[in-house]
Design a protein around this motif. Structure first.
Motif, PDB file in Angstrom:
ATOM      1  N   ALA A 214       0.814  -1.216   0.000  1.00  0.00           N
ATOM      2  CA  ALA A 214       0.000   0.000   0.000  1.00  0.00           C
ATOM      3  C   ALA A 214       0.844   1.261   0.000  1.00  0.00           C
ATOM      4  O   ALA A 214       0.450   2.290  -0.574  1.00  0.00           O
ATOM      5  CB  ALA A 214      -0.938  -0.005   1.204  1.00  0.00           C
ATOM      6  N   PHE A 215       2.006   1.194   0.649  1.00  0.00           N
ATOM      7  CA  PHE A 215       2.830   2.394   0.777  1.00  0.00           C
ATOM      8  C   PHE A 215       3.957   2.455  -0.247  1.00  0.00           C
ATOM      9  O   PHE A 215       4.764   3.386  -0.214  1.00  0.00           O
ATOM     10  CB  PHE A 215       3.365   2.493   2.205  1.00  0.00           C
ATOM     11  CG  PHE A 215       2.294   2.800   3.203  1.00  0.00           C
ATOM     12  CD1 PHE A 215       1.941   4.106   3.479  1.00  0.00           C
ATOM     13  CD2 PHE A 215       1.592   1.771   3.829  1.00  0.00           C
ATOM     14  CE1 PHE A 215       0.920   4.393   4.377  1.00  0.00           C
ATOM     15  CE2 PHE A 215       0.577   2.052   4.731  1.00  0.00           C
ATOM     16  CZ  PHE A 215       0.232   3.365   5.002  1.00  0.00           C
ATOM     17  N   GLU A 216       3.992   1.485  -1.138  1.00  0.00           N
ATOM     18  CA  GLU A 216       5.051   1.453  -2.148  1.00  0.00           C
ATOM     19  C   GLU A 216       4.614   2.023  -3.495  1.00  0.00           C
ATOM     20  O   GLU A 216       5.336   1.927  -4.472  1.00  0.00           O
ATOM     21  CB  GLU A 216       5.545   0.005  -2.330  1.00  0.00           C
ATOM     22  CG  GLU A 216       6.307  -0.514  -1.113  1.00  0.00           C
ATOM     23  CD  GLU A 216       6.671  -1.981  -1.202  1.00  0.00           C
ATOM     24  OE1 GLU A 216       7.313  -2.484  -0.270  1.00  0.00           O
ATOM     25  OE2 GLU A 216       6.296  -2.637  -2.194  1.00  0.00           O
ATOM     26  N   GLU A 217       3.427   2.608  -3.552  1.00  0.00           N
ATOM     27  CA  GLU A 217       2.950   3.202  -4.803  1.00  0.00           C
ATOM     28  C   GLU A 217       2.015   4.361  -4.514  1.00  0.00           C
ATOM     29  O   GLU A 217       1.390   4.431  -3.463  1.00  0.00           O
ATOM     30  CB  GLU A 217       2.239   2.134  -5.665  1.00  0.00           C
ATOM     31  CG  GLU A 217       1.198   1.284  -4.923  1.00  0.00           C
ATOM     32  CD  GLU A 217      -0.197   1.889  -4.880  1.00  0.00           C
ATOM     33  OE1 GLU A 217      -0.405   2.975  -5.454  1.00  0.00           O
ATOM     34  OE2 GLU A 217      -1.077   1.285  -4.248  1.00  0.00           O
ATOM     35  N   GLY A 218       1.949   5.277  -5.484  1.00  0.00           N
ATOM     36  CA  GLY A 218       1.016   6.402  -5.385  1.00  0.00           C
ATOM     37  C   GLY A 218      -0.166   6.256  -6.315  1.00  0.00           C
ATOM     38  O   GLY A 218      -0.969   7.190  -6.450  1.00  0.00           O
ATOM     39  N   TYR A 219      -0.277   5.085  -6.929  1.00  0.00           N
ATOM     40  CA  TYR A 219      -1.345   4.838  -7.906  1.00  0.00           C
ATOM     41  C   TYR A 219      -2.732   4.894  -7.252  1.00  0.00           C
ATOM     42  O   TYR A 219      -3.731   5.147  -7.922  1.00  0.00           O
ATOM     43  CB  TYR A 219      -1.094   3.465  -8.534  1.00  0.00           C
ATOM     44  CG  TYR A 219      -1.946   3.094  -9.721  1.00  0.00           C
ATOM     45  CD1 TYR A 219      -2.063   3.936 -10.823  1.00  0.00           C
ATOM     46  CD2 TYR A 219      -2.592   1.861  -9.768  1.00  0.00           C
ATOM     47  CE1 TYR A 219      -2.820   3.571 -11.929  1.00  0.00           C
ATOM     48  CE2 TYR A 219      -3.348   1.482 -10.868  1.00  0.00           C
ATOM     49  CZ  TYR A 219      -3.464   2.343 -11.944  1.00  0.00           C
ATOM     50  OH  TYR A 219      -4.216   1.972 -13.040  1.00  0.00           O
ATOM     51  N   HIS A 220      -2.781   4.674  -5.918  1.00  0.00           N
ATOM     52  CA  HIS A 220      -4.072   4.633  -5.229  1.00  0.00           C
ATOM     53  C   HIS A 220      -4.536   5.998  -4.729  1.00  0.00           C
ATOM     54  O   HIS A 220      -5.624   6.106  -4.168  1.00  0.00           O
ATOM     55  CB  HIS A 220      -3.990   3.661  -4.032  1.00  0.00           C
ATOM     56  CG  HIS A 220      -3.145   4.161  -2.895  1.00  0.00           C
ATOM     57  ND1 HIS A 220      -1.774   4.076  -2.888  1.00  0.00           N
ATOM     58  CD2 HIS A 220      -3.479   4.760  -1.715  1.00  0.00           C
ATOM     59  CE1 HIS A 220      -1.303   4.579  -1.756  1.00  0.00           C
ATOM     60  NE2 HIS A 220      -2.319   5.017  -1.035  1.00  0.00           N
ATOM     61  N   ILE A 221      -3.736   7.038  -4.917  1.00  0.00           N
ATOM     62  CA  ILE A 221      -4.077   8.339  -4.340  1.00  0.00           C
ATOM     63  C   ILE A 221      -5.417   8.845  -4.880  1.00  0.00           C
ATOM     64  O   ILE A 221      -6.264   9.343  -4.124  1.00  0.00           O
ATOM     65  CB  ILE A 221      -2.959   9.367  -4.596  1.00  0.00           C
ATOM     66  CG1 ILE A 221      -1.738   9.013  -3.733  1.00  0.00           C
ATOM     67  CG2 ILE A 221      -3.436  10.788  -4.289  1.00  0.00           C
ATOM     68  CD1 ILE A 221      -0.540   9.905  -3.961  1.00  0.00           C
ATOM     69  N   HIS A 225      -7.230   8.759  -1.508  1.00  0.00           N
ATOM     70  CA  HIS A 225      -6.886  10.049  -0.893  1.00  0.00           C
ATOM     71  C   HIS A 225      -7.282  11.218  -1.801  1.00  0.00           C
ATOM     72  O   HIS A 225      -6.434  12.033  -2.189  1.00  0.00           O
ATOM     73  CB  HIS A 225      -5.379  10.118  -0.614  1.00  0.00           C
ATOM     74  CG  HIS A 225      -4.819   8.958   0.118  1.00  0.00           C
ATOM     75  ND1 HIS A 225      -5.283   8.555   1.351  1.00  0.00           N
ATOM     76  CD2 HIS A 225      -3.815   8.095  -0.209  1.00  0.00           C
ATOM     77  CE1 HIS A 225      -4.583   7.510   1.757  1.00  0.00           C
ATOM     78  NE2 HIS A 225      -3.708   7.199   0.824  1.00  0.00           N
ATOM     79  N   PRO A 226      -8.552  11.349  -2.163  1.00  0.00           N
ATOM     80  CA  PRO A 226      -8.927  12.414  -3.109  1.00  0.00           C
ATOM     81  C   PRO A 226      -8.621  13.812  -2.591  1.00  0.00           C
ATOM     82  O   PRO A 226      -8.401  14.729  -3.384  1.00  0.00           O
ATOM     83  CB  PRO A 226     -10.435  12.194  -3.295  1.00  0.00           C
ATOM     84  CG  PRO A 226     -10.881  11.431  -2.079  1.00  0.00           C
ATOM     85  CD  PRO A 226      -9.717  10.554  -1.717  1.00  0.00           C
ATOM     86  N   GLN A 227      -8.588  13.983  -1.268  1.00  0.00           N
ATOM     87  CA  GLN A 227      -8.312  15.315  -0.727  1.00  0.00           C
ATOM     88  C   GLN A 227      -6.903  15.777  -1.072  1.00  0.00           C
ATOM     89  O   GLN A 227      -6.641  16.985  -1.162  1.00  0.00           O
ATOM     90  CB  GLN A 227      -8.535  15.330   0.800  1.00  0.00           C
ATOM     91  CG  GLN A 227      -7.410  14.760   1.653  1.00  0.00           C
ATOM     92  CD  GLN A 227      -7.391  13.233   1.678  1.00  0.00           C
ATOM     93  OE1 GLN A 227      -8.210  12.577   1.053  1.00  0.00           O
ATOM     94  NE2 GLN A 227      -6.459  12.670   2.423  1.00  0.00           N
ATOM     95  N   LEU A 228      -5.973  14.824  -1.291  1.00  0.00           N
ATOM     96  CA  LEU A 228      -4.617  15.211  -1.643  1.00  0.00           C
ATOM     97  C   LEU A 228      -4.533  15.792  -3.051  1.00  0.00           C
ATOM     98  O   LEU A 228      -3.612  16.552  -3.358  1.00  0.00           O
ATOM     99  CB  LEU A 228      -3.676  14.000  -1.517  1.00  0.00           C
ATOM    100  CG  LEU A 228      -3.507  13.406  -0.122  1.00  0.00           C
ATOM    101  CD1 LEU A 228      -2.475  12.279  -0.154  1.00  0.00           C
ATOM    102  CD2 LEU A 228      -3.079  14.473   0.882  1.00  0.00           C
ATOM    103  N   LEU A 229      -5.491  15.423  -3.909  1.00  0.00           N
ATOM    104  CA  LEU A 229      -5.474  15.915  -5.281  1.00  0.00           C
ATOM    105  C   LEU A 229      -5.739  17.417  -5.341  1.00  0.00           C
ATOM    106  O   LEU A 229      -5.380  18.073  -6.317  1.00  0.00           O
ATOM    107  CB  LEU A 229      -6.511  15.174  -6.126  1.00  0.00           C
ATOM    108  CG  LEU A 229      -6.299  13.660  -6.259  1.00  0.00           C
ATOM    109  CD1 LEU A 229      -7.437  13.043  -7.052  1.00  0.00           C
ATOM    110  CD2 LEU A 229      -4.959  13.357  -6.899  1.00  0.00           C
TER     111      LEU A 229
END
Length: 457
Positions: A214-221, A225-229
């Motif tokens: 889960a922490f080895e990729e940013g593909y799930h953001i 984590h839509p707020q980060l967009l």
């Protein structure tokens, strides 16, 4: 005068040595991952022997054991170890068992044994170097060779302020395991001087590798984590990677959302709402943008000046002003989080002045559907402030009772959901996309250890 390249220059987009996604040729790593490694108890048992009993792993911070006799217990599955600071200041590790009848010497998590360890069962005693010192009614004990009944020692070493332990008494040195390049690239951050500001452990309903993945990729953001967009501009094409024998590092340039100087500045000023570590930097950033700001607050930069560059300058100014050494770091390391994977279970994002660590380990009950996850944060602060902010470790007993910050909570909820899907018998593999190349590398290391153990049977 020729300047010496800084270690962090590997990640420069135009001149660095890091790989981009387009540089990772198809077939470099296996992008198809079998799901039984997340769900099969027999696979978990083989992992125990092939990986967990054979590799170096983080068991704490050196600052946790500052004084002679300070010790901590660390369990790896059903195996228990003690790490203790000796009178000579050296940290040593031992199997947590009396050599008489195997009684566990330490039951609580931490303590101090300035006078050594005393087994509460039959009162055999050991000094801080693990040597058998005393036997109850020694004159009647018979042929007890004290030299042959010392505590069983295990390798312990430190790097970047973290204590590493390896259950294998024949382990290669830690420096050889991590590799010279890992040392060279991480040493300029001075992580050994960072202070723990969060330290939380909790059992969670997923396999330990689900956490690492889960922490080895940013593909799930985009999905989790839509707020980060609204804050970050995610561009996988600018990410850079380095892959080592066992470990890896990846970095993507830190860019806030918004077109034009005004929007970029507004995005940076809003960062503390999502990234609290930027709070101390914002006042200096505002000073640096003031010359480019009109009376109505609008910002316009000349060629060669960017909001990103001013944020980097502000970060360096603030840290240097506190007397902290960031001279070995590039400007990009002032803003860009590098994501490090140290095999088997250590993930860290680090930039100048702070780092955040996620670790996971198999649950002691051996069930592959459970694990222990450990999240911690560290900050680079002047020595006089460290005690005031140092956090005590927290072990969460009631699921859901600890309030993680928003993005971490979103991962906390998502990971058990993935494990539920992985339980389905007909789902026999996962198919990775190229942005998940770090996961593919991680599993290639797992495969190598598992295959080597199979050959040695």
């Amino acid at each position: 005068m020729i300047s010496t390249p800084r270690p962090g220059e590997w990640a420069e987009l135009d001149s660095g040595t890091g790989l981009g996604l387009e540089d990772v040729a198809p077939g470099t790593f296996n992008m198809t991952i079998q799901t039984d490694r997340y769900t099969c108890r027999e696979y978990a048992q083989r992992e125990r022997e092939a990986i967990w009993m054979r590799v170096w792993q983080v068991v704490g911070r050196a600052e946790d054991l500052p004084n002679t006799g300070d010790w901590k217990k660390h369990d790896i599955g059903d195996q228990s170890f003690i790490i203790v600071r000796g009178k000579d200041g050296v940290l040593r590790g031992f199997v947590n068992a009396c050599r008489h009848r195997g009684n566990a010497l330490c039951i609580t998590e931490t303590g101090n044994a300035k006078r050594g360890f005393l087994c509460q069962y039959h009162l055999w005693s050991y000094n801080l170097e693990g040597k058998l010192r005393g036997v109850l009614r020694e004159e009647l004990a018979g042929q007890i060779d004290k030299a042959d009944n010392s505590l069983l020692e295990v390798p312990v070493d430190t790097f970047a302020g973290f204590i590493f332990l390896n259950p294998d008494p024949q382990a290669v040195p830690l420096r050889e395991y991590l590799g010279e390049e890992v040392y060279r690239l991480l040493e300029p951050y001075n992580i050994d001087q960072f202070t723990t500001v969060m330290d939380v452990k909790e059992a969670i309903d997923c396999n330990w590798k689900v956490v690492m993945d889960a922490f080895e990729e940013g593909y799930h953001i985009n999905g989790i984590h839509p707020q980060l967009l609204a804050v970050l501009n995610i561009n996988p094409k600018t990410a850079r990677y380095q892959f080592f024998e066992n470990h890896s590092v990846a970095v993507a340039p830190f860019e806030v959302q918004g077109a034009g100087p005004q929007k970029q500045v507004e995005g940076i000023l809003a960062l503390p709402e999502t990234f609290p570590g930027t709070v101390a930097v914002i006042p200096r950033f505002q000073e640096l943008i003031a010359p480019y700001q009109a009376e109505n607050g609008d910002v316009d930069f000349p060629d060669g000046v960017t909001a990103r560059a001013l944020l980097q300058e502000a970060t360096r100014d603030v840290l240097t002003g506190m007397g902290l050494d960031v001279s070995g770091l590039t400007d990009n390391q002032m803003s860009d989080n590098q994501g490090w994977v140290l095999f088997p279970n250590y993930f860290m994002t680090v930039r100048a002045g702070e780092c955040h660590v996620v670790m996971s380990a198999p649950h002691p009950d051996g069930d592959p559907h459970h694990c222990i996850w450990h999240v911690a944060s560290y900050m680079y602060l002047p020595e006089e402030f460290r005690d005031a902010v140092r956090a005590e470790p927290i072990v969460v007993e009631e699921p859901g009772s600890y309030k993680y910050f928003e993005a971490l909570h979103q991962d906390y909820v998502q990971m058990p959901r993935q494990q539920k899907g992985l339980r389905n018998d007909r789902l026999d593999h996962m198919s990775l996309v190229k942005e998940e190349v770090v996961i593919a590398h991680f599993h290639s290391v797992i495969d190598r250890y598992m295959n080597k153990a199979q050959v040695n049977l």
